[in-house]
Design an enzyme around this catalytic site. Sequence first.
Site, PDB file in Angstrom:
ATOM      1  N   GLU A 108       0.831  -1.201   0.000  1.00 19.16           N
ATOM      2  CA  GLU A 108       0.000   0.000   0.000  1.00 19.16           C
ATOM      3  C   GLU A 108       0.867   1.254   0.000  1.00 19.16           C
ATOM      4  OE1 GLU A 108       0.612   1.793   2.881  1.00 19.16           O
ATOM      5  OE2 GLU A 108       1.753   0.083   3.627  1.00 19.16           O
ATOM      6  N   GLU A 143       4.668  -0.370   1.381  1.00 19.04           N
ATOM      7  CA  GLU A 143       4.762  -0.616  -0.060  1.00 19.04           C
ATOM      8  C   GLU A 143       4.583  -2.086  -0.424  1.00 19.04           C
ATOM      9  OE1 GLU A 143       8.421   0.850  -1.676  1.00 19.04           O
ATOM     10  OE2 GLU A 143       8.152   2.880  -0.896  1.00 19.04           O
TER      11      GLU A 143
END
Length: 326
Positions: A151, A294
Amino acid sequence: MNFDGIVPTADPALEAWIRRRLDSLTKPPGSLGRMETLALRLGLIQGTGMPSIGRKAMLIFCADHGVVEEGVSAYPGEVTRQMVANFQAGGAAINVLCRHYGIEPVVVDMGVGRPTRNSAREPAMTRDEAERAIEAGMDRADTAEILGAGEMGIGNTTAAAALLSAFSGLAPDETAGRGTGLDAEGVARKAGVIRRMLALHRPDPADAIGVLASLGGYEIAAITGLILGAALRRRVVVLDGFISCSAALVARALAPASLDYVIYSHRSAEQGHRRMLEFLNAQTLFDLDMRLGEGTGAALAINLLEAAVKLYREMATFESAGVSAI
Protein backbone atom coordinates in the site's frame (compact mmCIF):
# COMPACT_ATOMS: atom_id res chain seq x y z
CA MET A 1 -22.22 -8.67 1.33
CA ASN A 2 -22.20 -12.47 1.57
CA PHE A 3 -19.07 -14.53 2.23
CA ASP A 4 -20.64 -17.93 2.90
CA GLY A 5 -18.35 -19.44 0.26
CA ILE A 6 -15.28 -18.87 2.44
CA VAL A 7 -14.45 -22.10 4.26
CA PRO A 8 -11.68 -22.98 6.72
CA THR A 9 -8.59 -24.63 5.26
CA ALA A 10 -8.50 -27.38 7.91
CA ASP A 11 -8.30 -30.84 6.32
CA PRO A 12 -6.90 -33.47 8.72
CA ALA A 13 -6.40 -36.11 6.03
CA LEU A 14 -4.56 -33.77 3.68
CA GLU A 15 -2.47 -32.37 6.52
CA ALA A 16 -1.42 -35.88 7.54
CA TRP A 17 -0.41 -36.67 3.93
CA ILE A 18 1.70 -33.50 3.65
CA ARG A 19 3.37 -34.16 7.00
CA ARG A 20 4.24 -37.71 5.90
CA ARG A 21 5.87 -36.37 2.76
CA LEU A 22 7.80 -33.75 4.75
CA ASP A 23 9.07 -36.48 7.07
CA SER A 24 10.04 -38.66 4.08
CA LEU A 25 12.48 -36.04 2.74
CA THR A 26 16.22 -36.47 3.29
CA LYS A 27 16.46 -34.53 6.56
CA PRO A 28 15.71 -35.10 10.23
CA PRO A 29 11.97 -34.66 10.90
CA GLY A 30 11.07 -31.02 11.46
CA SER A 31 14.62 -29.81 10.84
CA LEU A 32 13.53 -27.14 8.36
CA GLY A 33 11.37 -25.59 11.06
CA ARG A 34 8.81 -23.05 9.92
CA MET A 35 9.79 -23.54 6.28
CA GLU A 36 7.98 -26.87 6.60
CA THR A 37 4.99 -25.09 8.12
CA LEU A 38 4.90 -22.71 5.16
CA ALA A 39 4.72 -25.58 2.68
CA LEU A 40 1.97 -27.19 4.78
CA ARG A 41 0.00 -23.93 4.96
CA LEU A 42 0.10 -23.43 1.20
CA GLY A 43 -0.93 -27.04 0.58
CA LEU A 44 -3.96 -26.62 2.84
CA ILE A 45 -4.84 -23.29 1.23
CA GLN A 46 -4.64 -24.75 -2.28
CA GLY A 47 -6.24 -28.02 -1.21
CA THR A 48 -3.46 -30.18 -2.62
CA GLY A 49 -0.63 -32.39 -1.44
CA MET A 50 1.70 -30.76 -3.98
CA PRO A 51 1.41 -26.99 -3.51
CA SER A 52 2.77 -24.76 -6.27
CA ILE A 53 3.76 -21.13 -6.69
CA GLY A 54 2.58 -20.13 -10.17
CA ARG A 55 2.30 -16.42 -10.88
CA LYS A 56 3.40 -13.97 -8.19
CA ALA A 57 2.02 -10.43 -7.95
CA MET A 58 2.45 -7.55 -5.53
CA LEU A 59 -0.68 -5.43 -5.45
CA ILE A 60 0.18 -1.92 -4.27
CA PHE A 61 -3.09 -0.22 -3.36
CA CYS A 62 -2.71 3.57 -3.27
CA ALA A 63 -5.06 6.25 -1.91
CA ASP A 64 -5.13 9.63 -0.21
CA HIS A 65 -6.55 10.36 3.23
CA GLY A 66 -8.49 13.45 4.26
CA VAL A 67 -7.32 13.14 7.87
CA VAL A 68 -3.92 14.45 6.73
CA GLU A 69 -5.52 17.89 7.26
CA GLU A 70 -5.11 17.28 11.00
CA GLY A 71 -1.30 17.24 10.84
CA VAL A 72 -0.95 13.50 11.51
CA SER A 73 1.88 12.92 9.01
CA ALA A 74 5.43 14.18 8.64
CA TYR A 75 4.84 14.38 4.87
CA PRO A 76 2.24 16.30 2.84
CA GLY A 77 -0.54 14.46 1.06
CA GLU A 78 0.90 15.05 -2.42
CA VAL A 79 3.67 12.56 -1.64
CA THR A 80 1.18 9.75 -2.34
CA ARG A 81 0.88 10.86 -5.97
CA GLN A 82 4.65 11.35 -6.24
CA MET A 83 5.35 7.86 -4.90
CA VAL A 84 2.82 6.33 -7.29
CA ALA A 85 4.83 7.89 -10.12
CA ASN A 86 7.96 6.39 -8.57
CA PHE A 87 6.32 2.95 -8.46
CA GLN A 88 5.32 3.26 -12.09
CA ALA A 89 8.86 4.32 -13.05
CA GLY A 90 10.33 1.34 -11.20
CA GLY A 91 12.36 3.35 -8.72
CA ALA A 92 10.90 2.42 -5.32
CA ALA A 93 12.13 -0.18 -2.86
CA ILE A 94 9.25 -2.48 -3.73
CA ASN A 95 10.19 -2.35 -7.42
CA VAL A 96 13.75 -3.45 -6.61
CA LEU A 97 12.51 -6.39 -4.52
CA CYS A 98 9.91 -7.40 -7.10
CA ARG A 99 12.55 -7.45 -9.84
CA HIS A 100 14.86 -9.48 -7.62
CA TYR A 101 12.24 -12.10 -6.77
CA GLY A 102 10.36 -12.23 -10.08
CA ILE A 103 7.17 -10.71 -8.64
CA GLU A 104 4.92 -8.60 -10.87
CA PRO A 105 4.24 -5.20 -9.26
CA VAL A 106 0.69 -4.00 -9.87
CA VAL A 107 -0.12 -0.42 -8.87
CA VAL A 108 -3.81 0.00 -8.06
CA ASP A 109 -5.13 3.57 -7.80
CA MET A 110 -7.91 3.45 -5.23
CA GLY A 111 -8.12 7.19 -4.59
CA VAL A 112 -4.97 9.14 -5.46
CA GLY A 113 -6.00 12.78 -5.69
CA ARG A 114 -9.47 11.76 -4.51
CA PRO A 115 -8.98 11.49 -0.75
CA THR A 116 -11.37 10.11 1.79
CA ARG A 117 -13.11 12.73 3.89
CA ASN A 118 -11.43 13.95 7.05
CA SER A 119 -12.42 11.22 9.53
CA ALA A 120 -11.73 13.53 12.47
CA ARG A 121 -14.74 15.57 11.33
CA GLU A 122 -17.00 13.18 9.37
CA PRO A 123 -16.99 9.56 8.16
CA ALA A 124 -14.06 8.84 5.85
CA MET A 125 -16.34 7.04 3.41
CA THR A 126 -19.99 6.29 2.94
CA ARG A 127 -20.98 2.68 3.49
CA ASP A 128 -21.48 2.28 -0.25
CA GLU A 129 -18.00 3.66 -0.98
CA ALA A 130 -16.44 1.24 1.49
CA GLU A 131 -18.29 -1.72 -0.02
CA ARG A 132 -17.31 -0.72 -3.56
CA ALA A 133 -13.66 -0.48 -2.50
CA ILE A 134 -13.89 -3.96 -0.93
CA GLU A 135 -15.38 -5.30 -4.17
CA ALA A 136 -12.57 -3.70 -6.18
CA GLY A 137 -10.05 -5.54 -4.03
CA MET A 138 -11.95 -8.82 -4.39
CA ASP A 139 -11.77 -8.50 -8.17
CA ARG A 140 -7.96 -8.28 -7.94
CA ALA A 141 -7.71 -11.75 -6.39
CA ASP A 142 -7.60 -13.16 -9.95
CA THR A 143 -4.30 -11.37 -10.63
CA ALA A 144 -2.01 -14.26 -9.63
CA GLU A 145 -1.78 -17.44 -7.59
CA ILE A 146 0.48 -15.83 -4.98
CA LEU A 147 -0.80 -12.41 -3.92
CA GLY A 148 1.23 -9.86 -1.98
CA ALA A 149 -0.57 -6.90 -0.42
CA GLY A 150 1.23 -3.56 -0.34
CA GLU A 151 0.00 0.00 0.00
CA MET A 152 0.82 3.68 -0.23
CA GLY A 153 -1.16 6.51 1.28
CA ILE A 154 0.06 9.42 3.36
CA GLY A 155 -1.99 9.40 6.56
CA ASN A 156 -2.87 5.72 6.44
CA THR A 157 -1.10 4.79 9.68
CA THR A 158 -3.66 7.01 11.41
CA ALA A 159 -6.50 5.09 9.77
CA ALA A 160 -4.89 1.74 10.66
CA ALA A 161 -4.32 2.77 14.29
CA ALA A 162 -7.92 3.99 14.56
CA LEU A 163 -9.20 0.67 13.20
CA LEU A 164 -7.09 -1.21 15.73
CA SER A 165 -8.44 0.90 18.59
CA ALA A 166 -12.01 0.46 17.35
CA PHE A 167 -11.86 -3.33 17.03
CA SER A 168 -9.64 -4.10 20.03
CA GLY A 169 -10.58 -1.38 22.52
CA LEU A 170 -6.93 -0.38 22.89
CA ALA A 171 -6.30 3.28 23.68
CA PRO A 172 -4.87 5.44 20.86
CA ASP A 173 -1.74 5.99 22.93
CA GLU A 174 -1.04 2.27 22.40
CA THR A 175 -1.94 2.11 18.71
CA ALA A 176 -0.57 5.38 17.27
CA GLY A 177 3.07 5.38 16.14
CA ARG A 178 5.63 7.38 14.23
CA GLY A 179 4.34 6.57 10.75
CA THR A 180 6.57 8.30 8.22
CA GLY A 181 8.74 9.82 10.93
CA LEU A 182 6.81 11.85 13.50
CA ASP A 183 8.57 13.02 16.64
CA ALA A 184 7.11 12.43 20.11
CA GLU A 185 4.98 15.56 19.89
CA GLY A 186 3.63 14.47 16.52
CA VAL A 187 2.76 10.99 17.80
CA ALA A 188 0.89 12.56 20.73
CA ARG A 189 -1.00 14.78 18.31
CA LYS A 190 -1.89 11.76 16.16
CA ALA A 191 -3.19 9.88 19.21
CA GLY A 192 -5.31 12.89 20.09
CA VAL A 193 -6.80 12.97 16.59
CA ILE A 194 -7.65 9.26 16.85
CA ARG A 195 -9.38 9.88 20.19
CA ARG A 196 -11.51 12.52 18.48
CA MET A 197 -12.30 10.12 15.64
CA LEU A 198 -13.46 7.44 18.06
CA ALA A 199 -15.52 9.88 20.12
CA LEU A 200 -17.17 11.28 16.99
CA HIS A 201 -18.08 7.99 15.31
CA ARG A 202 -18.47 5.62 18.29
CA PRO A 203 -17.62 2.64 16.06
CA ASP A 204 -19.34 -0.66 16.77
CA PRO A 205 -16.98 -3.63 16.19
CA ALA A 206 -20.01 -5.77 15.34
CA ASP A 207 -20.54 -3.56 12.26
CA ALA A 208 -17.26 -4.06 10.41
CA ILE A 209 -18.32 -2.13 7.29
CA GLY A 210 -19.45 0.77 9.45
CA VAL A 211 -16.12 0.85 11.30
CA LEU A 212 -14.20 0.73 8.03
CA ALA A 213 -16.32 3.46 6.46
CA SER A 214 -15.97 5.78 9.45
CA LEU A 215 -12.25 5.38 10.12
CA GLY A 216 -10.49 3.60 7.26
CA GLY A 217 -9.27 4.29 3.77
CA TYR A 218 -9.92 3.14 0.23
CA GLU A 219 -6.68 1.15 0.05
CA ILE A 220 -7.37 -0.59 3.37
CA ALA A 221 -10.84 -1.50 2.12
CA ALA A 222 -9.34 -2.88 -1.08
CA ILE A 223 -6.85 -5.06 0.84
CA THR A 224 -9.80 -6.31 2.91
CA GLY A 225 -11.44 -7.29 -0.35
CA LEU A 226 -8.26 -8.93 -1.62
CA ILE A 227 -8.19 -11.17 1.46
CA LEU A 228 -11.87 -12.10 1.03
CA GLY A 229 -11.56 -12.63 -2.72
CA ALA A 230 -8.46 -14.77 -2.32
CA ALA A 231 -10.18 -16.92 0.29
CA LEU A 232 -13.11 -17.50 -2.07
CA ARG A 233 -10.60 -18.65 -4.74
CA ARG A 234 -8.39 -20.65 -2.32
CA ARG A 235 -5.41 -18.39 -2.94
CA VAL A 236 -2.87 -17.12 -0.46
CA VAL A 237 -2.43 -13.46 0.48
CA VAL A 238 0.90 -12.40 1.97
CA LEU A 239 0.35 -9.28 4.06
CA ASP A 240 2.98 -6.63 4.66
CA GLY A 241 3.03 -4.57 7.85
CA PHE A 242 0.81 -2.38 10.02
CA ILE A 243 -1.41 -0.96 7.28
CA SER A 244 -2.14 -4.12 5.34
CA CYS A 245 -2.68 -6.07 8.57
CA SER A 246 -5.33 -3.54 9.61
CA ALA A 247 -7.37 -4.88 6.69
CA ALA A 248 -7.21 -8.31 8.35
CA LEU A 249 -9.12 -6.84 11.31
CA VAL A 250 -12.00 -6.00 8.97
CA ALA A 251 -11.78 -9.26 7.02
CA ARG A 252 -11.90 -11.32 10.22
CA ALA A 253 -14.99 -9.46 11.41
CA LEU A 254 -16.71 -10.14 8.06
CA ALA A 255 -15.55 -13.74 7.52
CA PRO A 256 -13.34 -15.23 10.24
CA ALA A 257 -12.20 -18.16 8.06
CA SER A 258 -10.72 -15.72 5.52
CA LEU A 259 -7.63 -15.35 7.69
CA ASP A 260 -6.80 -19.02 7.10
CA TYR A 261 -5.61 -17.81 3.69
CA VAL A 262 -3.30 -15.10 5.07
CA ILE A 263 0.44 -15.24 5.74
CA TYR A 264 1.81 -12.41 7.88
CA SER A 265 5.23 -11.45 6.59
CA HIS A 266 6.88 -9.33 9.28
CA ARG A 267 6.38 -7.40 12.47
CA SER A 268 6.70 -3.73 11.68
CA ALA A 269 8.62 -1.30 13.87
CA GLU A 270 5.39 0.74 14.00
CA GLN A 271 4.32 0.79 17.65
CA GLY A 272 0.82 -0.62 17.24
CA HIS A 273 1.73 -3.57 15.04
CA ARG A 274 2.75 -5.85 17.92
CA ARG A 275 -0.58 -5.26 19.63
CA MET A 276 -2.42 -5.75 16.33
CA LEU A 277 -0.73 -9.10 15.75
CA GLU A 278 -1.54 -10.18 19.30
CA PHE A 279 -5.19 -9.25 18.76
CA LEU A 280 -5.23 -11.23 15.51
CA ASN A 281 -3.41 -14.13 17.18
CA ALA A 282 -0.98 -13.94 14.26
CA GLN A 283 2.65 -14.99 13.97
CA THR A 284 4.94 -13.28 11.48
CA LEU A 285 7.84 -14.86 9.61
CA PHE A 286 10.45 -12.28 10.63
CA ASP A 287 11.18 -8.99 12.37
CA LEU A 288 13.77 -6.76 10.69
CA ASP A 289 12.66 -3.42 12.21
CA MET A 290 11.13 -2.46 8.85
CA ARG A 291 8.34 0.12 8.60
CA LEU A 292 8.42 1.27 4.99
CA GLY A 293 5.26 -0.38 3.73
CA GLU A 294 4.76 -0.62 -0.06
CA GLY A 295 4.74 -4.42 0.28
CA THR A 296 8.48 -4.69 0.99
CA GLY A 297 8.08 -7.16 3.84
CA ALA A 298 5.57 -9.17 1.84
CA ALA A 299 8.02 -9.46 -1.07
CA LEU A 300 10.67 -10.92 1.23
CA ALA A 301 8.10 -13.36 2.62
CA ILE A 302 6.98 -14.48 -0.84
CA ASN A 303 10.59 -15.43 -1.49
CA LEU A 304 10.57 -17.56 1.69
CA LEU A 305 7.28 -19.15 0.64
CA GLU A 306 8.67 -20.03 -2.78
CA ALA A 307 11.81 -21.52 -1.21
CA ALA A 308 9.67 -23.59 1.15
CA VAL A 309 7.64 -25.00 -1.74
CA LYS A 310 10.74 -25.81 -3.77
CA LEU A 311 12.24 -27.67 -0.81
CA TYR A 312 9.02 -29.62 -0.39
CA ARG A 313 8.65 -30.48 -4.07
CA GLU A 314 12.27 -30.96 -5.15
CA MET A 315 14.11 -32.64 -2.26
CA ALA A 316 14.75 -36.35 -2.61
CA THR A 317 13.02 -38.77 -0.30
CA PHE A 318 14.96 -41.29 1.78
CA GLU A 319 13.68 -44.04 -0.51
CA SER A 320 14.51 -42.30 -3.82
CA ALA A 321 17.98 -41.29 -2.65
CA GLY A 322 18.82 -44.63 -1.12
CA VAL A 323 19.47 -42.98 2.26
CA SER A 324 18.69 -44.80 5.47
CA ALA A 325 15.74 -43.15 7.23
CA ILE A 326 16.20 -41.85 10.74
